[in-house]
Design a protein around this motif. Structure first.
Motif, mmCIF file in Angstrom:
data_model
loop_
_atom_site.group_PDB
_atom_site.id
_atom_site.type_symbol
_atom_site.label_atom_id
_atom_site.label_comp_id
_atom_site.label_asym_id
_atom_site.label_seq_id
_atom_site.Cartn_x
_atom_site.Cartn_y
_atom_site.Cartn_z
ATOM 1 N N GLN A 20 33.628 47.671 8.318
ATOM 2 C CA GLN A 20 33.666 49.022 8.574
ATOM 3 C C GLN A 20 35.109 49.658 8.591
ATOM 4 O OE1 GLN A 20 32.350 48.750 12.684
ATOM 5 N NE2 GLN A 20 30.284 49.737 11.942
ATOM 6 N N SER A 21 36.065 48.444 8.883
ATOM 7 C CA SER A 21 37.539 48.758 8.495
ATOM 8 C C SER A 21 37.988 49.232 7.155
ATOM 9 C CB SER A 21 38.516 47.866 9.318
ATOM 10 O OG SER A 21 38.077 47.701 10.633
ATOM 11 N N ILE A 22 37.375 48.272 6.495
ATOM 12 C CA ILE A 22 37.902 48.118 4.615
ATOM 13 C C ILE A 22 37.370 49.765 4.261
ATOM 14 C CG2 ILE A 22 37.012 47.472 2.671
ATOM 15 C CD1 ILE A 22 37.091 44.535 3.846
ATOM 16 N N ILE A 23 36.048 50.015 4.625
ATOM 17 C CA ILE A 23 35.574 51.265 3.878
ATOM 18 C C ILE A 23 36.197 52.680 4.745
ATOM 19 C CG2 ILE A 23 33.601 52.863 4.268
ATOM 20 C CD1 ILE A 23 31.655 50.643 4.210
ATOM 21 N N ALA A 24 36.708 52.597 6.013
ATOM 22 C CA ALA A 24 37.372 53.784 6.697
ATOM 23 C C ALA A 24 38.817 53.681 6.087
ATOM 24 C CB ALA A 24 37.456 53.499 8.122
ATOM 25 N N LYS A 25 39.384 52.559 5.691
ATOM 26 C CA LYS A 25 40.967 52.560 5.193
ATOM 27 C C LYS A 25 40.830 52.912 3.855
ATOM 28 C CE LYS A 25 42.908 49.665 8.715
ATOM 29 N NZ LYS A 25 43.675 50.720 9.388
ATOM 30 N N VAL A 26 39.890 52.365 3.002
ATOM 31 C CA VAL A 26 39.797 53.063 1.677
ATOM 32 C C VAL A 26 39.729 54.553 1.746
ATOM 33 C CG1 VAL A 26 38.447 53.004 -0.638
ATOM 34 C CG2 VAL A 26 39.137 50.689 0.664
ATOM 35 N N GLN A 27 38.520 54.950 2.320
ATOM 36 C CA GLN A 27 38.262 56.374 2.374
ATOM 37 C C GLN A 27 39.652 57.288 2.953
ATOM 38 O OE1 GLN A 27 34.873 56.505 4.861
ATOM 39 N NE2 GLN A 27 33.505 56.457 2.907
ATOM 40 N N GLU A 28 40.418 56.926 3.889
ATOM 41 C CA GLU A 28 41.568 57.469 4.312
ATOM 42 C C GLU A 28 42.719 57.479 3.217
ATOM 43 O OE1 GLU A 28 45.228 56.354 7.503
ATOM 44 O OE2 GLU A 28 43.102 55.627 7.990
ATOM 45 N N ARG A 29 42.842 56.390 2.632
ATOM 46 C CA ARG A 29 44.026 56.411 1.439
ATOM 47 C C ARG A 29 43.616 57.210 0.195
ATOM 48 N NH1 ARG A 29 46.712 50.343 0.721
ATOM 49 N NH2 ARG A 29 46.662 49.671 3.152
ATOM 50 N N VAL A 30 42.356 57.338 0.011
ATOM 51 C CA VAL A 30 41.833 58.167 -1.296
ATOM 52 C C VAL A 30 41.621 59.522 -0.738
ATOM 53 C CG1 VAL A 30 41.072 56.052 -2.392
ATOM 54 C CG2 VAL A 30 39.530 57.668 -1.035
ATOM 55 N N GLY A 31 41.584 59.771 0.623
ATOM 56 C CA GLY A 31 41.319 61.039 0.842
ATOM 57 C C GLY A 31 40.048 61.686 0.889
ATOM 58 N N SER A 32 38.922 60.741 0.809
ATOM 59 C CA SER A 32 37.457 61.335 0.423
ATOM 60 C C SER A 32 36.543 60.516 1.298
ATOM 61 C CB SER A 32 37.366 61.469 -0.706
ATOM 62 O OG SER A 32 35.816 61.637 -1.006
ATOM 63 N N LYS A 33 35.461 61.130 1.823
ATOM 64 C CA LYS A 33 34.486 60.221 2.728
ATOM 65 C C LYS A 33 33.189 59.904 1.585
ATOM 66 C CE LYS A 33 35.589 60.276 7.100
ATOM 67 N NZ LYS A 33 35.773 58.941 7.781
ATOM 68 N N GLU A 34 33.419 60.464 0.355
ATOM 69 C CA GLU A 34 32.741 60.206 -0.502
ATOM 70 C C GLU A 34 33.149 59.193 -1.530
ATOM 71 O OE1 GLU A 34 31.887 63.942 -2.783
ATOM 72 O OE2 GLU A 34 31.147 64.795 -0.898
ATOM 73 N N VAL A 35 33.808 58.269 -1.117
ATOM 74 C CA VAL A 35 34.204 57.246 -1.881
ATOM 75 C C VAL A 35 33.956 55.928 -1.082
ATOM 76 C CG1 VAL A 35 36.286 55.670 -2.708
ATOM 77 C CG2 VAL A 35 36.301 58.283 -3.141
ATOM 78 N N LEU A 36 33.190 54.948 -1.733
ATOM 79 C CA LEU A 36 32.698 53.685 -1.083
ATOM 80 C C LEU A 36 33.339 52.404 -1.724
ATOM 81 C CD1 LEU A 36 29.314 54.698 0.347
ATOM 82 C CD2 LEU A 36 31.403 54.272 1.631
ATOM 83 N N ILE A 225 43.898 43.846 2.079
ATOM 84 C CA ILE A 225 42.526 43.839 1.243
ATOM 85 C C ILE A 225 42.531 45.191 0.561
ATOM 86 C CG2 ILE A 225 40.144 43.877 1.542
ATOM 87 C CD1 ILE A 225 40.714 41.736 3.832
ATOM 88 N N VAL A 226 42.800 46.268 1.357
ATOM 89 C CA VAL A 226 42.514 47.645 0.759
ATOM 90 C C VAL A 226 43.369 47.907 -0.254
ATOM 91 C CG1 VAL A 226 42.908 50.273 1.637
ATOM 92 C CG2 VAL A 226 41.490 48.639 2.964
ATOM 93 N N THR A 227 44.636 47.400 -0.045
ATOM 94 C CA THR A 227 45.927 47.526 -1.132
ATOM 95 C C THR A 227 45.494 46.939 -2.110
ATOM 96 O OG1 THR A 227 47.777 47.617 0.700
ATOM 97 C CG2 THR A 227 48.241 46.995 -1.476
ATOM 98 N N THR A 228 44.619 45.723 -2.061
ATOM 99 C CA THR A 228 44.459 45.016 -3.436
ATOM 100 C C THR A 228 43.198 45.638 -3.962
ATOM 101 O OG1 THR A 228 45.047 43.049 -2.195
ATOM 102 C CG2 THR A 228 43.711 42.790 -4.147
ATOM 103 N N ILE A 229 42.157 46.286 -3.384
ATOM 104 C CA ILE A 229 41.007 46.854 -3.735
ATOM 105 C C ILE A 229 41.574 48.141 -4.651
ATOM 106 C CG2 ILE A 229 39.252 48.614 -3.242
ATOM 107 C CD1 ILE A 229 38.520 46.669 -0.835
ATOM 108 N N LEU A 230 42.436 48.993 -4.059
ATOM 109 C CA LEU A 230 42.983 50.121 -4.928
ATOM 110 C C LEU A 230 44.015 49.665 -5.680
ATOM 111 C CD1 LEU A 230 43.199 52.486 -1.554
ATOM 112 C CD2 LEU A 230 41.348 52.331 -3.383
ATOM 113 N N ALA A 231 44.460 48.666 -5.842
ATOM 114 C CA ALA A 231 45.648 48.389 -6.924
ATOM 115 C C ALA A 231 45.095 48.600 -8.451
ATOM 116 C CB ALA A 231 46.082 47.105 -6.818
#
Length: 232
Positions: A20-36, A225-231
């Motif tokens: 849940q945290s990975i999903i929430a933080k990725v969406q927060e960083r990219v600014g969209s709830k439609e990103v998973l 983890i989120v930083t690495t996903i989005l790198a």
């Protein structure tokens, strides 16, 4: 986005938190709830892990975890994490056996403690985490000292983690007793901060509960983890 493989089930409650945290933080960083983010979870048996540690079957433990990592690599993960502090006892040995990058919860916690400038830090977690030196050695190499509770306190903490938190049970009395143990560590050992060295502990203890720096290893791990996903 890179795909993370998560070794879960160590324990089940923290696996849900990671997801849940990975999903929430990725969406927060990219600014969209439609990103998973696309990810993989390989849920293993926490009690088998504990049994192997108790019996001193370290080679078998390394093989068990390395096989779980390899399964995630085969599924298509770009990197792997273990959603628990305890299996990091053999993190280095597991990383050597697999051909995929892994992110260490210990290394990321150390970086955060260094940024906070603390020299003497308390650590609570399972008895395996408190008894072993996989936190102590890297911290000592950076002139930081890890302090753990006394033997009776360790036994109590481990019992409550396994019997309550690993089963999703949050008890107010247990929380008060944990806070008392941490207070004793401050008075007795002079710790300047506390590491929540079990990924279930944030269910029980929050940063606002203590008038000192609190290092939530789950939160720290997830941020990396989120930083690495989005790198790129």
């Amino acid at each position: 986005m890179k795909k993370v493989g998560i070794i879960g089930g160590i324990g089940p409650e923290s696996t849900v938190d990671y997801y849940q945290s990975i999903i929430a933080k990725v969406q927060e960083r990219v600014g969209s709830k439609e990103v998973l983010p696309e990810l993989f979870i390989n849920s293993i048996n926490m009690y088998k892990l504990f049994q192997l540690l108790t019996n001193g079957q370290i080679k078998e433990l390394i093989d068990y975890l390395a096989d779980a990592v390899q399964e995630l690599k085969n599924a298509g993960a770009d990197f792997v994490v273990m959603s628990g502090n305890t299996p990091h006892i053999v993190f280095g040995e597991v990383q050597q056996k697999v051909q995929i990058p892994m992110i260490s919860i210990v290394e990321e916690t150390l970086l955060n403690v260094k940024m906070g400038g603390l020299q003497k830090i308390g650590l609570i977690g399972t008895k395996f985490t408190m008894e072993n030196d996989f936190f102590k050695i890297p911290f000592a190499a950076e002139n930081r000292k890890i302090i753990v509770p006394n033997e009776a306190e360790q036994k109590f903490i481990h019992k409550k983690i396994v019997e309550e938190l690993e089963n999703g049970l949050v008890n107010k009395e247990t929380k008060e007793q944990f806070l008392e143990i941490i207070e004793q560590m401050v008075k007795r050992d002079g710790v300047h901060g506390i590491i929540l060295g079990c990924t279930e502990l944030p269910m029980l203890l929050q940063k606002e509960d203590l008038a000192m720096p609190v290092f939530n290893t789950t939160e720290i791990h997830v941020e990396k983890i989120v930083t690495t996903i989005l790198a790129e």
